[in-house]
Design an enzyme around this catalytic site. Structure first.
Site, PDB file in Angstrom:
ATOM      1  N   HIS A   1      97.518 -11.305   0.560  1.00  0.00           N
ATOM      2  CA  HIS A   1      96.817 -11.790   1.839  1.00  0.00           C
ATOM      3  C   HIS A   1      96.234 -13.054   1.959  1.00  0.00           C
ATOM      4  O   HIS A   1      95.751 -13.543   1.058  1.00  0.00           O
ATOM      5  CB  HIS A   1      95.770 -10.558   1.902  1.00  0.00           C
ATOM      6  CG  HIS A   1      95.255 -10.563   3.356  1.00  0.00           C
ATOM      7  ND1 HIS A   1      95.651 -10.132   4.393  1.00  0.00           N
ATOM      8  CD2 HIS A   1      93.610 -10.622   3.653  1.00  0.00           C
ATOM      9  CE1 HIS A   1      94.949 -10.164   5.692  1.00  0.00           C
ATOM     10  NE2 HIS A   1      93.844 -10.310   5.065  1.00  0.00           N
TER      11      HIS A   1
ATOM     12  N   ASP B   1      69.961   3.516  24.551  1.00  0.00           N
ATOM     13  CA  ASP B   1      71.124   4.252  25.474  1.00  0.00           C
ATOM     14  C   ASP B   1      71.216   3.483  26.868  1.00  0.00           C
ATOM     15  O   ASP B   1      71.906   3.895  27.528  1.00  0.00           O
ATOM     16  CB  ASP B   1      70.582   5.688  25.734  1.00  0.00           C
ATOM     17  CG  ASP B   1      70.203   6.362  24.413  1.00  0.00           C
ATOM     18  OD1 ASP B   1      71.009   6.360  23.490  1.00  0.00           O
ATOM     19  OD2 ASP B   1      69.126   6.916  24.552  1.00  0.00           O
TER      20      ASP B   1
ATOM     21  N   ARG C   1      89.704 -10.692  -3.105  1.00  0.00           N
ATOM     22  CA  ARG C   1      89.244  -9.479  -2.635  1.00  0.00           C
ATOM     23  C   ARG C   1      89.946  -8.328  -3.599  1.00  0.00           C
ATOM     24  O   ARG C   1      89.085  -7.770  -4.670  1.00  0.00           O
ATOM     25  CB  ARG C   1      89.762  -9.123  -1.395  1.00  0.00           C
ATOM     26  CG  ARG C   1      88.933  -7.922  -0.633  1.00  0.00           C
ATOM     27  CD  ARG C   1      89.032  -8.142   0.751  1.00  0.00           C
ATOM     28  NE  ARG C   1      90.560  -8.007   1.376  1.00  0.00           N
ATOM     29  CZ  ARG C   1      90.894  -7.825   2.593  1.00  0.00           C
ATOM     30  NH1 ARG C   1      89.859  -7.922   3.540  1.00  0.00           N
ATOM     31  NH2 ARG C   1      92.061  -7.982   3.153  1.00  0.00           N
TER      32      ARG C   1
ATOM     33  N   TYR D   1      60.918  -2.446  26.950  1.00  0.00           N
ATOM     34  CA  TYR D   1      60.241  -2.598  25.815  1.00  0.00           C
ATOM     35  C   TYR D   1      59.671  -3.763  25.574  1.00  0.00           C
ATOM     36  O   TYR D   1      60.257  -4.958  25.530  1.00  0.00           O
ATOM     37  CB  TYR D   1      60.821  -1.987  24.575  1.00  0.00           C
ATOM     38  CG  TYR D   1      61.247  -0.741  24.613  1.00  0.00           C
ATOM     39  CD1 TYR D   1      60.132   0.422  24.539  1.00  0.00           C
ATOM     40  CD2 TYR D   1      62.542  -0.312  24.541  1.00  0.00           C
ATOM     41  CE1 TYR D   1      60.474   1.744  24.420  1.00  0.00           C
ATOM     42  CE2 TYR D   1      62.673   1.300  24.548  1.00  0.00           C
ATOM     43  CZ  TYR D   1      61.685   2.175  24.665  1.00  0.00           C
ATOM     44  OH  TYR D   1      62.117   3.473  24.444  1.00  0.00           O
TER      45      TYR D   1
ATOM     46  N   CYS E   1      67.826  -1.061  25.221  1.00  0.00           N
ATOM     47  CA  CYS E   1      67.446   0.183  24.463  1.00  0.00           C
ATOM     48  C   CYS E   1      68.262   0.838  23.792  1.00  0.00           C
ATOM     49  O   CYS E   1      69.399   0.376  23.830  1.00  0.00           O
ATOM     50  CB  CYS E   1      66.784   1.063  25.691  1.00  0.00           C
ATOM     51  SG  CYS E   1      65.606   0.224  26.686  1.00  0.00           S
TER      52      CYS E   1
ATOM     53  N   LYS F   1      93.829   0.215  11.155  1.00  0.00           N
ATOM     54  CA  LYS F   1      92.550   0.416  10.536  1.00  0.00           C
ATOM     55  C   LYS F   1      91.546   0.416  11.484  1.00  0.00           C
ATOM     56  O   LYS F   1      91.565  -0.096  12.529  1.00  0.00           O
ATOM     57  CB  LYS F   1      92.293  -0.306   9.518  1.00  0.00           C
ATOM     58  CG  LYS F   1      92.075  -1.808   9.733  1.00  0.00           C
ATOM     59  CD  LYS F   1      92.290  -2.886   8.664  1.00  0.00           C
ATOM     60  CE  LYS F   1      91.998  -4.190   8.941  1.00  0.00           C
ATOM     61  NZ  LYS F   1      92.513  -5.189   8.093  1.00  0.00           N
TER      62      LYS F   1
ATOM     63  N   ARG G   1     102.357  -7.562   8.890  1.00  0.00           N
ATOM     64  CA  ARG G   1     101.271  -7.033   9.107  1.00  0.00           C
ATOM     65  C   ARG G   1     100.502  -7.445  10.055  1.00  0.00           C
ATOM     66  O   ARG G   1      99.580  -8.247  10.415  1.00  0.00           O
ATOM     67  CB  ARG G   1     100.376  -6.853   7.749  1.00  0.00           C
ATOM     68  CG  ARG G   1     101.020  -6.377   6.672  1.00  0.00           C
ATOM     69  CD  ARG G   1     100.167  -6.048   5.553  1.00  0.00           C
ATOM     70  NE  ARG G   1      99.250  -7.227   5.276  1.00  0.00           N
ATOM     71  CZ  ARG G   1      99.671  -8.251   4.440  1.00  0.00           C
ATOM     72  NH1 ARG G   1     100.704  -8.264   3.869  1.00  0.00           N
ATOM     73  NH2 ARG G   1      98.659  -9.203   4.057  1.00  0.00           N
TER      74      ARG G   1
END
Ligand SMILES: *Cc1c(COP(=O)(O)O)cnc(C)c1O
Length: 378
Positions: free
Chosen positions: A169, A321, A138, A271, A319, A41, A225
């Site tokens: 689970h 990027d 859940r 910054y 920042c 997932k 799992r």
């Protein structure tokens, strides 16, 4: 398989490590009739669902699991034939799509089945896994009444709905205290009895995530799992020592220096000008930022990277990027910077990065954005 990219930041996914982790974990079940369901997932926990799924199937997994129907369809479109279970609830109106792609769906509501039936053509058949909530809170069936109405429907509509599995689970399988796991396991065993009255025999019964499957094979039934530990990560730091297998982290994150500059004492970085050089310093810039999932908190909370095997801290704010590091010495533009992984004798583990962000290791590769290309090593 490797996507074309023109940027100097990438994630390396070591497929050999994934194969080795599966092999080591499978050894725990030697001679037992237990299959592995590889959990891919969230794009394979950020590692890339398709390559990881193919590797897992090649090295010992026979089932796949995802959270969403969309994720299952991506695997089918990549020509993966293995059974795929959707762990989350799909919408009843999408059951025809699930059937068309031969996807296993999770069910826990009688009303869902009644509605879904309207969306199946008479020749469609869907295989379901019944989910019991034994204490995770859940999704899943909690009471015998809910179970009876769902099971009665399934018993009466076996032409369209066949029960392929039953599962639950665990909420605390990664904790040292095992009492709640025992409690959930006992509840599950009692719930499995509820199927008898309706003559429903599920070929697959499963409960174990990585932590449970590795620590309590006797509570794992016939399907395991396997998620986080396939990627070489331990489900929680507190049980790392007790795990019966040695895992190998598959994910590394790397970049290259795009600029290296010598600054005199007192110069501001980034910054807000929150960092000032303390003396004459070598500052390097790397092209990764918060838009890649490399959050600003990395620089606030003492984050470091490796450059030529040596530690270098982030300086100034990260920042969108790009971000800056304080280099231990002058180095060439283009030098590799390791944000996660090994360089020389040192390594920055996913656990170190998770601790820095005050979270769990699961979250880290998941949030490294799609803008960062995944490069596969085998
Ligand atoms: C994600 C998930 C798993 C895998 O858990 P890991 O701790 O990553 O092994 C197993 N079962 C369900 C229902 C899940 O949602």
């Amino acid at each position: 398989m490797n996507q074309e990219s023109y940027r100097d930041t990438w994630a390396e996914v070591n497929l050999t490590a994934i194969a080795e982790n599966i092999r080591a974990i499978k050894q725990l079940y030697q001679g037992k009739d237990v299959d592995i369901m590889a959990v891919v997932k969230a794009n394979g926990y950020g590692h890339g669902a398709v390559p990881v799924a193919k590797q897992a199937l090649k090295f010992g997994a026979s089932y796949l699991a995802v959270a969403l129907l969309d994720e299952a369809i991506i695997l089918r479109k990549a020509d993966i034939q293995a059974p795929i279970l959707v762990l989350g609830r799909i919408r009843p109106q999408d059951v025809g799509v699930a059937s068309q792609y031969n996807i296993l769906v999770t069910v826990f509501q009688a009303e869902w089945l009644e509605e879904a039936r309207n969306y199946l053509s008479p020749e469609d058949k869907i295989q379901v896994h019944i989910k019991f909530d034994t204490g995770m809170g859940r999704v899943g069936i909690r009471t015998k009444e809910e179970a009876d109405s769902l099971l009665e429907f399934l018993a009466n509509h076996s032409k369209q709905f066949s029960v392929n599995g039953v599962y639950t689970h665990f909420a605390t399988a990664d904790e040292t205290d095992t009492s709640y796991v025992t409690e959930q396991h006992e509840r599950f065993v009692r719930m499995l009895e509820w199927l008898k009255k309706w003559n429903i025999n599920a070929p697959l019964i499963h409960s174990g995530n990585s932590a449970a499957g590795m620590r309590f094979p006797e509570k794992t039934f016939n399907l395991f799992r396997l998620g986080i530990s396939m990627y070489g990560l331990t489900p929680s730091p507190e049980i790392t020592e007790q795990l019966p297998v040695k895992l190998k982290q598959a994910f590394s994150l790397k970049s290259r220096l795009v600029q290296v500059k010598k600054l005199p004492k007192g110069e501001a970085i980034s910054y807000g000008a929150t960092y000032r050089t303390e003396k004459e310093e070598w500052i390097g810039t790397i092209p990764i930022g918060y838009a890649d999932g490399w959050l600003r908190y990395h620089s606030t909370n003492g984050g470091e990277v490796l450059v030529n095997g040596k530690r270098a801290p982030f300086v100034g704010r990260i920042c969108m990027d790009q971000c800056m590091i304080l280099l231990p010495e002058q180095v060439e533009v283009g030098t590799v910077v390791t944000l996660i992984g090994e360089d020389g004798f040192d390594k920055i583990t996913m656990d170190e990065v998770a601790q820095r962000l005050e979270t769990i290791n699961y979250e880290i590769p998941c949030i490294i954005g799609q803008r960062v290309p995944r490069v596969y090593m085998d």
